[in-house]
Design a protein around this motif. Structure first.
Motif, mmCIF file in Angstrom:
data_model
loop_
_atom_site.group_PDB
_atom_site.id
_atom_site.type_symbol
_atom_site.label_atom_id
_atom_site.label_comp_id
_atom_site.label_asym_id
_atom_site.label_seq_id
_atom_site.Cartn_x
_atom_site.Cartn_y
_atom_site.Cartn_z
ATOM 1 N N LEU A 209 29.236 -5.981 5.238
ATOM 2 C CA LEU A 209 29.615 -6.865 6.438
ATOM 3 C C LEU A 209 28.529 -6.868 7.571
ATOM 4 O O LEU A 209 28.066 -7.858 8.118
ATOM 5 C CB LEU A 209 30.965 -6.780 6.920
ATOM 6 C CG LEU A 209 32.028 -7.114 6.267
ATOM 7 C CD1 LEU A 209 33.416 -6.766 6.982
ATOM 8 C CD2 LEU A 209 32.095 -8.505 5.974
ATOM 9 N N THR A 210 27.980 -5.759 7.716
ATOM 10 C CA THR A 210 26.783 -5.747 8.663
ATOM 11 C C THR A 210 25.603 -6.783 8.247
ATOM 12 O O THR A 210 24.947 -7.202 9.202
ATOM 13 C CB THR A 210 26.505 -4.039 9.140
ATOM 14 O OG1 THR A 210 25.685 -3.798 7.541
ATOM 15 C CG2 THR A 210 27.507 -3.429 9.463
ATOM 16 N N ASN A 211 25.526 -6.873 7.049
ATOM 17 C CA ASN A 211 24.300 -7.594 6.703
ATOM 18 C C ASN A 211 24.604 -9.144 6.743
ATOM 19 O O ASN A 211 23.728 -10.106 6.683
ATOM 20 C CB ASN A 211 23.838 -7.395 5.234
ATOM 21 C CG ASN A 211 23.496 -5.924 5.040
ATOM 22 O OD1 ASN A 211 22.457 -5.683 6.209
ATOM 23 N ND2 ASN A 211 23.669 -5.173 4.048
ATOM 24 N N VAL B 32 26.271 -11.758 11.044
ATOM 25 C CA VAL B 32 25.490 -12.595 12.033
ATOM 26 C C VAL B 32 24.319 -13.112 10.847
ATOM 27 O O VAL B 32 23.508 -12.177 10.734
ATOM 28 C CB VAL B 32 24.968 -11.969 13.344
ATOM 29 C CG1 VAL B 32 24.166 -12.809 14.074
ATOM 30 C CG2 VAL B 32 26.220 -11.361 13.969
ATOM 31 N N PRO B 33 24.206 -14.376 10.568
ATOM 32 C CA PRO B 33 23.212 -14.687 9.502
ATOM 33 C C PRO B 33 21.884 -14.470 10.263
ATOM 34 O O PRO B 33 21.387 -14.538 11.398
ATOM 35 C CB PRO B 33 23.333 -15.958 9.798
ATOM 36 C CG PRO B 33 24.807 -16.210 9.804
ATOM 37 C CD PRO B 33 25.295 -15.384 10.983
ATOM 38 N N GLY B 34 21.098 -13.546 9.356
ATOM 39 C CA GLY B 34 19.606 -13.271 9.829
ATOM 40 C C GLY B 34 19.618 -12.045 10.527
ATOM 41 O O GLY B 34 18.562 -11.503 10.810
ATOM 42 N N VAL B 35 20.714 -11.378 10.758
ATOM 43 C CA VAL B 35 20.599 -10.159 11.768
ATOM 44 C C VAL B 35 21.340 -9.176 10.986
ATOM 45 O O VAL B 35 22.668 -9.308 10.596
ATOM 46 C CB VAL B 35 21.045 -10.373 13.192
ATOM 47 C CG1 VAL B 35 20.970 -9.097 14.097
ATOM 48 C CG2 VAL B 35 20.544 -11.591 13.908
ATOM 49 N N LYS B 36 20.932 -7.842 10.996
ATOM 50 C CA LYS B 36 21.674 -6.924 10.639
ATOM 51 C C LYS B 36 22.162 -6.098 11.616
ATOM 52 O O LYS B 36 21.330 -5.620 12.572
ATOM 53 C CB LYS B 36 20.691 -5.828 9.866
ATOM 54 C CG LYS B 36 21.476 -4.771 9.246
ATOM 55 C CD LYS B 36 20.625 -3.744 8.383
ATOM 56 C CE LYS B 36 21.281 -2.732 7.500
ATOM 57 N NZ LYS B 36 22.511 -1.906 8.436
ATOM 58 N N VAL B 37 23.263 -5.986 11.904
ATOM 59 C CA VAL B 37 23.990 -5.339 13.099
ATOM 60 C C VAL B 37 24.461 -4.045 12.865
ATOM 61 O O VAL B 37 24.957 -3.630 11.568
ATOM 62 C CB VAL B 37 25.122 -6.129 13.701
ATOM 63 C CG1 VAL B 37 24.730 -7.510 14.117
ATOM 64 C CG2 VAL B 37 26.073 -6.455 12.747
ATOM 65 N N SER B 38 24.741 -3.286 13.675
ATOM 66 C CA SER B 38 25.318 -1.919 13.483
ATOM 67 C C SER B 38 26.475 -1.564 12.967
ATOM 68 O O SER B 38 27.277 -2.565 13.258
ATOM 69 C CB SER B 38 25.108 -0.980 14.857
ATOM 70 O OG SER B 38 25.947 -1.377 15.839
ATOM 71 N N ASN B 39 26.976 -0.857 12.470
ATOM 72 C CA ASN B 39 28.341 -0.666 12.168
ATOM 73 C C ASN B 39 29.665 -0.676 13.351
ATOM 74 O O ASN B 39 30.483 -1.497 13.232
ATOM 75 C CB ASN B 39 28.737 0.790 11.359
ATOM 76 C CG ASN B 39 27.929 0.823 10.091
ATOM 77 O OD1 ASN B 39 27.700 -0.205 9.508
ATOM 78 N ND2 ASN B 39 27.931 2.175 9.493
#
Length: 65
Positions: free
Chosen positions: A23-25, A28-35
Motif C-alpha cells: 500500500l505504501t507504493n 498516493v500515486p507517484g509517491v512512496k510514503v512511510s509505513n
C-alpha cells in the motif's frame, strides 16, 4: 528523543505488514510514503467515512476480522 506523549506503536501480523508495504507504493500515486504515514492516512480516511455514515464519531460497531 521521540515524545512518548505524541506517538504510540502497534504490532501487525507479518501478512498484514506485507500488505502495508504494498500500500505504501500505491496509496498516493507517484509517491512512496512511510509505513507510519500510510497507516495514518488509512485511519484518517476510514474515520472520516465512519463519521459520515453514522453521524457519530464514537459509535461502537462490531469489527469483523
Amino acid at each position: 528523543m521521540t515524545c512518548k506523549y505524541k506517538f504510540k506503536s502497534v504490532s501487525l501480523r507479518n501478512s498484514t505488514y506485507s500488505k502495508l508495504k504494498e500500500l505504501t507504493n500505491s496509496l498516493v500515486p507517484g509517491v512512496k510514503v512511510s509505513n507510519a504515514k500510510a497507516v495514518e492516512k488509512l485511519i484518517i480516511d476510514r474515520h472520516s467515512n465512519f463519521k459520515d455514515e453514522t453521524g457519530v464519531a464514537n459509535e461502537h460497531k462490531e469489527i469483523k476480522v
